[in-house]
Design an enzyme around this catalytic site. Structure first.
Site, short mmCIF file in Angstrom:
data_model
loop_
_atom_site.label_atom_id
_atom_site.label_comp_id
_atom_site.label_asym_id
_atom_site.label_seq_id
_atom_site.Cartn_x
_atom_site.Cartn_y
_atom_site.Cartn_z
N LYS A 160 -26.77 10.03 -23.08
CA LYS A 160 -26.67 10.10 -24.42
C LYS A 160 -25.09 10.68 -24.37
CE LYS A 160 -28.50 14.06 -26.01
NZ LYS A 160 -27.02 15.30 -25.78
N GLU A 220 -28.37 17.72 -34.18
CA GLU A 220 -28.60 18.65 -33.57
C GLU A 220 -27.70 20.37 -34.89
OE1 GLU A 220 -27.11 20.15 -29.48
OE2 GLU A 220 -27.92 22.09 -30.17
N SER A 241 -28.37 20.33 -20.81
CA SER A 241 -28.64 21.58 -20.98
C SER A 241 -29.36 22.44 -19.72
CB SER A 241 -30.09 21.97 -21.81
OG SER A 241 -30.43 20.73 -21.50
O1 KIV Z 1 -28.67 18.78 -23.53
C1 KIV Z 1 -29.39 18.86 -24.29
O2 KIV Z 1 -30.55 19.46 -23.92
C2 KIV Z 1 -29.10 18.00 -25.54
C3 KIV Z 1 -30.61 18.46 -27.02
C4 KIV Z 1 -30.40 19.84 -27.03
C5 KIV Z 1 -30.53 17.70 -27.88
O3 KIV Z 1 -28.64 17.65 -25.67
#
Ligand code: KIV
Length: 280
Positions: free
Chosen positions: A112, A181, A45
């Site tokens: 992640k 999400e 993000s």
């Molecule tokens: O990139 C991010 O901030 C995310 C969150 C919204 C879980 O993947």
């Protein structure tokens, strides 16, 4: 000693909910650490809230390494999770190389990645080599060009069944936690109840084991845009604008800087120095 996967499993076992926040630099990591958050996500993000893009697609692995380095330097207790960005885990080889950079060059404790299906081999390959992986299901922003702006996932029976199956498959492949999400809250609670590993919700209701929020949403840094899933706990955007206006006004009218903001020497030293400068 940083938070471990074992600590998170224990929180789930005891039914204690935990909070995660995104962080993109040293300062945000220091502040989140000071607040005692056990988990920080260096999210891709960063592409939207820091870099100003419309999607997370333009974020590169170099960007992620750069931001994760700062967050790791700013934290000492939290587990730092780094997002594998768009197309950096399309094959097992790519994923191993990409994750290695986040662990070696940035010092994250986990990565992640989004999705299941073809990502399951990647999750297995990373976890058997001792690289912890957090999954991410529901709305997966890297697939924006497939799903478009259809944010809520799991609205039909087949989507809901697939989400449940994907979560179980990720757990079996070795994921130690799964972000959900924008999943309808009752479905997210059902997934949570069916898993040994914790779920971390965003826009997915209170039935998840943990919650994650984006730094800028949580602190109200964009006064004109508050996503529906955002818990806004401050309005720092308004405060910052007010402070910047006050600063500009005081510079304009000469009230800033005053003596206490200015470098100085004892008066007689200064006088002697200026005299010497003039006669030099
Ligand atoms: O990139 C991010 O901030 C995310 C969150 C919204 C879980 O993947």
């Amino acid at each position: 000693m940083r938070v471990t996967i074992g600590d998170l499993l224990e929180l789930k076992r005891r039914g204690e909910r935990f909070a995660m926040v995104t962080a993109y630099d040293y300062t945000s990591a220091r502040l989140a650490e000071r607040a005692g958050l056990p988990l920080m996500l260096v999210g891709d993000s960063v592409g939207t809230v820091v870099q100003g893009h419309d999607t997370t697609v333009p974020v590169t692995l170099d960007h992620m390494v750069y931001h994760a380095q700062m967050v790791v330097r700013g934290s000492d207790h939290a587990m730092v999770v780094g997002d594998l960005p768009f197309m950096t885990y399309a094959s097992v080889d790519d994923a191993l190389r990409s994750a290695a950079r986040l662990f070696q060059e940035a010092g994250v404790q986990a990565v992640k990645l989004e999705g299941a299906d073809e990502a399951l081999d990647v999750v297995r390959a990373l976890t058997v080599r001792g690289l912890p992986v957090m999954g991410h299901l529901g709305y997966t922003p890297q697939s924006v060009h497939t799903f478009g702006r259809q944010i809520v996932r799991g609205k039909t029976v087949s989507q809901a069944r697939k989400l449940l199956d994907d979560a179980l498959a990720l757990q079996e492949a070795g994921a130690f936690a799964i972000v959900l999400e924008c999943v309808p809250a009752p479905l997210a609670a059902r997934v949570t109840g069916n898993l040994r590993v914790p779920t971390i919700g965003i826009g997915s209701g209170p039935g998840c084991d943990g919650q994650v929020q984006v730094w800028h949403d949580l602190l109200g840094l964009f006064p004109d845009f508050v996503p529906r899933h955002a818990g806004q706990y401050a309005k720092l955007g308004d405060l910052a604008t007010e402070a910047l206006r006050a600063y500009a006004a005081e510079v304009a009218d000469g009230a800033f800087p005053c003596d206490k903001h200015s470098s100085a020497l004892p008066e007689d030293t200064m006088r002697a120095l200026l005299q010497a400068v003039e006669s030099a």
